[in-house]
Scaffold this motif. Structure first.
Motif, short mmCIF file in Angstrom:
data_model
loop_
_atom_site.label_atom_id
_atom_site.label_comp_id
_atom_site.label_asym_id
_atom_site.label_seq_id
_atom_site.Cartn_x
_atom_site.Cartn_y
_atom_site.Cartn_z
N ASN A 8 0.82 -1.21 0.00
CA ASN A 8 0.00 0.00 0.00
C ASN A 8 0.85 1.26 0.00
O ASN A 8 0.37 2.33 -0.39
N ASP A 9 2.11 1.17 0.43
CA ASP A 9 3.02 2.31 0.42
C ASP A 9 3.92 2.33 -0.80
O ASP A 9 4.82 3.17 -0.88
N SER A 10 3.71 1.44 -1.73
CA SER A 10 4.60 1.33 -2.88
C SER A 10 4.10 2.20 -4.02
O SER A 10 2.99 2.74 -4.01
N ILE A 11 4.95 2.34 -5.03
CA ILE A 11 4.58 3.11 -6.22
C ILE A 11 3.43 2.43 -6.95
O ILE A 11 2.59 3.10 -7.55
N GLU A 12 3.38 1.10 -6.92
CA GLU A 12 2.29 0.37 -7.57
C GLU A 12 0.94 0.80 -7.02
O GLU A 12 -0.01 1.02 -7.78
N ALA A 13 0.83 0.93 -5.71
CA ALA A 13 -0.44 1.36 -5.11
C ALA A 13 -0.74 2.80 -5.46
O ALA A 13 -1.91 3.17 -5.67
N GLU A 14 0.29 3.63 -5.54
CA GLU A 14 0.06 5.03 -5.92
C GLU A 14 -0.46 5.13 -7.35
O GLU A 14 -1.36 5.93 -7.65
N ILE A 15 0.08 4.31 -8.23
CA ILE A 15 -0.39 4.31 -9.62
C ILE A 15 -1.84 3.83 -9.68
O ILE A 15 -2.66 4.37 -10.45
N GLU A 16 -2.20 2.85 -8.87
CA GLU A 16 -3.58 2.38 -8.84
C GLU A 16 -4.52 3.48 -8.35
O GLU A 16 -5.62 3.65 -8.89
#
Length: 573
Positions: free
Chosen positions: A142-150
Motif C-alpha cells: 500500500n506504500d509502494s509506487i504500484e499502489a500510488e499508480i492504482e
C-alpha cells in the motif's frame, strides 16, 4: 475481527476438535469398505512425516538392531539408521518429539490427546502467522509506487496527468473483485461527448466496436460492469486466508490421521512472520523502539529446513524481505523515512547457516561414530525429501501418492534410475534463480510460487502441501486479479482426480479389480491442474510487474488489435 469471522473461527475449531478427537474411524471402513483409510492417507499424508514413523524409530531406539548378514548389533541412535531400517526422521526430531511422548505410551488416552492438541496448536499458530504476514504485505504494498499508480488510475477523472494512469487495455480484468482499477478510463471517455457528436457531424466520426455502432444498450451494460461493487477489499484478504487455513478440511483430515506436516508448516510460517516484521515500532510514548527479528527468522527456518530440506526455498524471499536486492517495493523517500526497511539480510543468512550447522552437529553427537557414519545418516534423512529413491537395498519403494514419481520410477530400468532421480529432483531448483531475478520486487509472490512448485515436484506429492501453496498465493490479490479462467476451472477440477485416486487406490491394492494405470491417469490429471494454476500465477505476476515498469518509464502506449482498429474509408465522389 468481525462477528462473521468469529463465527467461522468458532465453527472451524469445533470441527477440528470433532475430527481430531473422533473416537474411531471404523465407520469409514464400514461405509466404504476395507482399504479406504490407507487410500485417504496416501493422498494426504507423507509417510515419513507421521506419528507412526516416529513410533517405529522409537522402537528401534529402544531395541538393539542386528545388521543383516553381520554379527554386529547396533544400539542407541545408531540402531535407528541401520541399513534396512527405512527411517527418514532426523535424530533431533526423534529425540524431542519421539522420546518426549514415549513415557506417555503407558496411557494411550493421554498420549493420543496430547498429540491432537499439539497439532491443533500448530494450526492456530500457522493461521495467526498467515494473518500477520498478509497484513504486513498489504501495508508494504500500500506504500509502494504500484499502489500510488492504482490510486491515480481510479481517480483519473480528476487527474489530468494521464502518464501515471494505467491504460484500460493492460488493467486486470478482474480488478473490481478487490476494488482495484478496472476500465475507469472507458467510463470517463464514454460519459464525455465528443465535439463531433455535439455538433451533429456524422462524417465517419461515430464510435465503432468491431465494425458495429455502439448502441445505448451496450453503453448501459458497460456501465453496469464498471460500477460493480468489490467483493473483497485488499485489507480483508489476510483475514480470509487465515480463516481458510484454519478451516481447511484437508488439514483436519491430515491431523486426525497422524500427519506431522502442520508442525513443520507452523515453523516455516513463523519464520516468515519474523522476516516480515518492521525494523522498529513505536512505544506508548511515541518513542521508536528497535525490533530484533533476524535471529528468530533464521532459527525457525533452520528448524524447518532440518526437518525437510524443501523449506530451504523460503530463504530467498526471506532475504528479499530483509533487504537483499533493495528496491523490491519501490517506495517514496518519505515513506521510507516513515516506515523504514530491514537491511540485515547478511546477518540472517549467516545466522541461518550457523544454526543449521549447529543442529546437524548436535545430531551427530546423538548418533555417534565417525563423520562418515553421520554422512550416511544425512543421506538417509535428507535425500527422500528431495528425490524419489530406494529406501534400502531390497528394492522397496514408497507407495503411490498424488505425484508421478512413483509410477515413472517403477517403470524405469535400473540403470536409468539415477539419471531419472537427479533430473526430476533438480527441476524445482532450475526455477529459483530466474524467478528471483524477474520477480525480486515481490517476495510474497516468490514464496507462493516456490511452494507451489515444491508441492508439484516433491517426491511424495500430497494435497496437504498443495493447500498451503494455494493459500500463500491468495495473499497476492493484485496477481490473482490478472489470472485467467483456466486457473479457476483447474482449481475446481482438482477434487475430481483426488477422489478417483482414492477409489482406484482401493481397487488396485485391496479388491484387485484395478491396476496402477488407473491411478497414473488421475495423478497425471492432478499434476496438469496444479501446473496450470502455477504457470498462470507466475504469468500473472510477470504481467503485473511489466505494467508497473511501463508506467514508471512513462511508456504506456499499447498497440490495438486488428479488430479494434478503425480504418478510414475514402470519400465517394
Amino acid at each position: 475481527m468481525n462477528s462473521s469471522a468469529k463465527i467461522i473461527f468458532a465453527t472451524s475449531a469445533m470441527l477440528r476438535l470433532l475430527t481430531s478427537f473422533a473416537p474411531t474411524t471404523d465407520f469409514l471402513t464400514q461405509a466404504f469398505g476395507a482399504g479406504i483409510l490407507p487410500a485417504i492417507r496416501a493422498s494426504i499424508l507423507d509417510p515419513v512425516h507421521t506419528w507412526d514413523h516416529l513410533e517405529e524409530a522409537c522402537f528401534l531406539l529402544q531395541n538393539k538392531v542386528s545388521i543383516w548378514g553381520d554379527d554386529e548389533y547396533r544400539s542407541g541412535y545408531r540402531a535407528i539408521y541401520a541399513p534396512g531400517s527405512r527411517i527418514v526422521a532426523p535424530p533431533l526430531v526423534v529425540a524431542f518429539l519421539g522420546e518426549l511422548f514415549a513415557p506417555l505410551k503407558s496411557s494411550d488416552a493421554l498420549f493420543w490427546i496430547l498429540q491432537r492438541l499439539l497439532l491443533l496448536v500448530a494450526d492456530i499458530i500457522g493461521a495467526y502467522c498467515i494473518y500477520q504476514i498478509g497484513k504486513r504485505v498489504y501495508v508494504m504494498e500500500n506504500d509502494s509506487i504500484e499502489a500510488e499508480i492504482e490510486r491515480d488510475t481510479k481517480n483519473c477523472k480528476m487527474n489530468l496527468n494521464l502518464s501515471s494512469v494505467v491504460p484500460e487495455k493492460i488493467r486486470p480484468a478482474r480488478g473490481w473483485i478487490f476494488g482495484l482499477s478496472n476500465q475507469v478510463l472507458d467510463d470517463f471517455i464514454a460519459d464525455e461527448k465528443s465535439p463531433a457528436d455535439a455538433s451533429g457531424n456524422a462524417n465517419g466520426m461515430e464510435q465503432q466496436k468491431n465494425g458495429k455502432h455502439l448502441t445505448k444498450l451496450d453503453q448501459s451494460s458497460s456501465r453496469q460492469h464498471l460500477n460493480r461493487e468489490p467483493i473483497l477489499t485488499l485489507g480483508q484478504v489476510p483475514l480470509l486466508v487465515s480463516l481458510l487455513y484454519f478451516s481447511n478440511p484437508v488439514s483436519m483430515i491430515a491431523n486426525s490421521t497422524g500427519s506431522l506436516r502442520s508442525i513443520w508448516d507452523a515453523l516455516a510460517l513463523t519464520s516468515l512472520y519474523y522476516a516480515t516484521k518492521p525494523p522498529s515500532t513505536n512505544s506508548k510514548e511515541g518513542i521508536p523502539i528497535k525490533v530484533e527479528s533476524a535471529s528468530s527468522a533464521a532459527t525457525y527456518l533452520a528448524l524447518a529446513t532440518y526437518v525437510d530440506v524443501g523449506y530451504a526455498t523460503l530463504l530467498v524471499p526471506i532475504l528479499l524481505w530483509r533487504g537483499m536486492l533493495r528496491g523490491y517495493y519501490q517506495q517514496k523517500s518519505s515513506m521510507k523515512s516513515q516506515r523504514g526497511q530491514n537491511n540485515d539480510w547478511k546477518s540472517v543468512l549467516t545466522l541461518y547457516i550457523c544454526y543449521l550447522i549447529g543442529l546437524h552437529y548436535l545430531a551427530s553427537l546423538l548418533v555417534g561414530g565417525d563423520s562418515n557414519e553421520y554422512k550416511s545418516v544425512m543421506v538417509q534423512t535428507m535425500l527422500p525429501n528431495v528425490a524419489f529413491v530406494d529406501q534400502d537395498q531390497s528394492g522397496s519403494l514408497p507407495g503411490p501418492s498424488m505425484g508421478l514419481h512413483w509410477y515413472f520410477f517403477v517403470q524405469m530400468f535400473d540403470r536409468f534410475r539415477p539419471y531419472f532421480t537427479v533430473c526430476v529432483a533438480g527441476v524445482p531448483a532450475m526455477f529459483v534463480i530466474p524467478l528471483t531475478i524477474r520477480l525480486h520486487r515481490y517476495p510474497s509472490v516468490l514464496t507462493a510460487t516456490f511452494h507451489l512448485l515444491w508441492a508439484m515436484f516433491r517426491p511424495t506429492t500430497t494435497i496437504h502441501t498443495l493447500t498451503l501453496g494455494l493459500l500463500l498465493a491468495m495473499l497476492n490479490p493484485r496477481t490473482i486479479a490478472r489470472m485467467r479462467n483456466a486457473s479457476l476451472i483447474s482449481l475446481f477440477a482438482i477434487p475430481v482426480p483426488v477422489l478417483l485416486f482414492i477409489t482406484f487406490h482401493r481397487m488396485w491394492l485391496v479388491t484387485g479389480n484395478g491396476n496402477p494405470n488407473y491411478i497414473f491417469f488421475q495423478c497425471f490429471a492432478y499434476g496438469l491442474f496444479v501446473s496450470v494454476i502455477t504457470l498462470d500465477f507466475v504469468s500473472a505476476s510477470v504481467k503485473r510487474d511489466k505494467v508497473l515498469r511501463m508506467v514508471e518509464k512513462g511508456d504506456t502506449i499499447v498497440k490495438k488489435d486488428d479488430d479494434e482498429k478503425v480504418e478510414e474509408r475514402p470519400k465517394s465522389n
